[in-house]
Design an enzyme around this catalytic site. Sequence first.
Site, mmCIF file in Angstrom:
data_model
loop_
_atom_site.group_PDB
_atom_site.id
_atom_site.type_symbol
_atom_site.label_atom_id
_atom_site.label_comp_id
_atom_site.label_asym_id
_atom_site.label_seq_id
_atom_site.Cartn_x
_atom_site.Cartn_y
_atom_site.Cartn_z
ATOM 1 N N ASP A 29 64.810 -5.292 46.769
ATOM 2 C CA ASP A 29 63.869 -4.647 47.686
ATOM 3 C C ASP A 29 64.469 -3.385 48.308
ATOM 4 O O ASP A 29 65.679 -3.315 48.527
ATOM 5 C CB ASP A 29 63.486 -5.648 48.787
ATOM 6 C CG ASP A 29 62.195 -5.253 49.476
ATOM 7 O OD1 ASP A 29 61.508 -4.333 49.004
ATOM 8 O OD2 ASP A 29 61.879 -5.864 50.511
ATOM 9 N N ASN A 77 52.262 -6.933 42.877
ATOM 10 C CA ASN A 77 52.611 -5.500 42.786
ATOM 11 C C ASN A 77 51.538 -4.649 42.113
ATOM 12 O O ASN A 77 51.565 -3.419 42.210
ATOM 13 C CB ASN A 77 53.952 -5.300 42.056
ATOM 14 C CG ASN A 77 55.164 -5.659 42.902
ATOM 15 O OD1 ASN A 77 56.221 -5.996 42.375
ATOM 16 N ND2 ASN A 77 55.039 -5.590 44.219
HETATM 17 C C1 FPP Z 1 60.967 -3.197 45.323
HETATM 18 O O1 FPP Z 1 61.233 -2.057 46.132
HETATM 19 C C2 FPP Z 1 61.246 -2.893 43.907
HETATM 20 C C3 FPP Z 1 60.358 -3.014 42.867
HETATM 21 C C4 FPP Z 1 58.971 -3.480 43.033
HETATM 22 C C5 FPP Z 1 60.726 -2.634 41.484
HETATM 23 C C6 FPP Z 1 62.069 -3.136 41.041
HETATM 24 C C7 FPP Z 1 62.282 -2.736 39.644
HETATM 25 C C8 FPP Z 1 63.439 -2.189 39.169
HETATM 26 C C9 FPP Z 1 64.649 -1.953 39.997
HETATM 27 C C10 FPP Z 1 63.509 -1.836 37.719
HETATM 28 C C11 FPP Z 1 64.064 -2.976 36.881
HETATM 29 C C12 FPP Z 1 63.999 -2.605 35.443
HETATM 30 C C13 FPP Z 1 64.147 -3.458 34.385
HETATM 31 C C14 FPP Z 1 63.915 -2.994 33.008
HETATM 32 C C15 FPP Z 1 64.480 -4.846 34.546
HETATM 33 P P1 FPP Z 1 60.032 -1.454 46.980
HETATM 34 O O2 FPP Z 1 59.375 -0.392 46.173
HETATM 35 O O3 FPP Z 1 59.139 -2.548 47.433
HETATM 36 O O4 FPP Z 1 60.795 -0.816 48.195
HETATM 37 P P2 FPP Z 1 60.180 -0.577 49.652
HETATM 38 O O5 FPP Z 1 59.975 -1.947 50.247
HETATM 39 O O6 FPP Z 1 61.257 0.202 50.319
HETATM 40 O O7 FPP Z 1 58.908 0.178 49.490
#
Ligand code: FPP
Length: 253
Positions: A29, A77
């Site tokens: 996160d 998501n």
């Molecule tokens: C949450 O941060 C993150 C995600 C929804 C995406 C995570 C995916 C990756 C790191 C890529 C992985 C890739 C592979 C191929 C396995 P957020 O966007 O919710 O952060 P925020 O809460 O600060 O908005």
Amino acid sequence: MTAKQSLLQDLPADLDRQLLPKHVAVIMDGNGRWAKRQGLPRIMGHRRGVDALKDLLRCCKDWGIPALTAYAFSTENWGRPLEEVDFLMTLFERVLRRELEEMVQENVQIQFVGNLGALPRSLQAEIERSMSETKCNPGTRFTVATNYGGRQEIVQACRAIALQVQQGLLQPDDIDEALFSRHLYTASVGDPDLLIRTSGEMRISNFLLWQLAYSEMYITETLWPDFDRAEFHRALCDYQKRDRRFGKVKNQK
Ligand code: FPP
């Protein structure tokens, strides 16, 4: 020094090899907040998040942790802005295409869990290819939860079991925890010992609801793109101080 010990020589001296978790799960996160703090678009946070995940996977290999499960995309998501969802789907596909050869060389066995049939066709094809090309690899078990929801997973397990009861293949009395676990996506990898969540949120967010029953939780304020080896080391030191009782009394005979 045996070959196996020399492979694990990077393990920090203050960690007890015998007390390492066998399976670590991560809720990655804070990508969006990381990007915002740098004055960048949210998608740059996801890009940097991939680098952090890659480093963690390599670290699990170096330190002898056999299984890593990462929450890449939840069933909730899809409610994000369309451009971000599209970016993530394309990112997953590109990363798989780019990293597959290295994962094969490093003996990683990758599996995807979740409602994969609802993902874009081209991503499904990369997922199938990566799973089939690594399925015999003896190294780190790397599970990526994509279009995954813990409740949805439990419902699909119930449906599969109910169908077997309806067909007379099972009796209601045959249903126990072990049988139920075998119907979950994670049947072959088991339950995590340690769940790490970055960015300070105190939630499970529909991740591995059944499997986390007795996992230790480590929550850090660090945003996912900044989660590095030093942070993982801290999480493992903290884990090794925990007294895992699984609902029993300490030193129970
Ligand atoms: C949450 O941060 C993150 C995600 C929804 C995406 C995570 C995916 C990756 C790191 C890529 C992985 C890739 C592979 C191929 C396995 P957020 O966007 O919710 O952060 P925020 O809460 O600060 O908005």
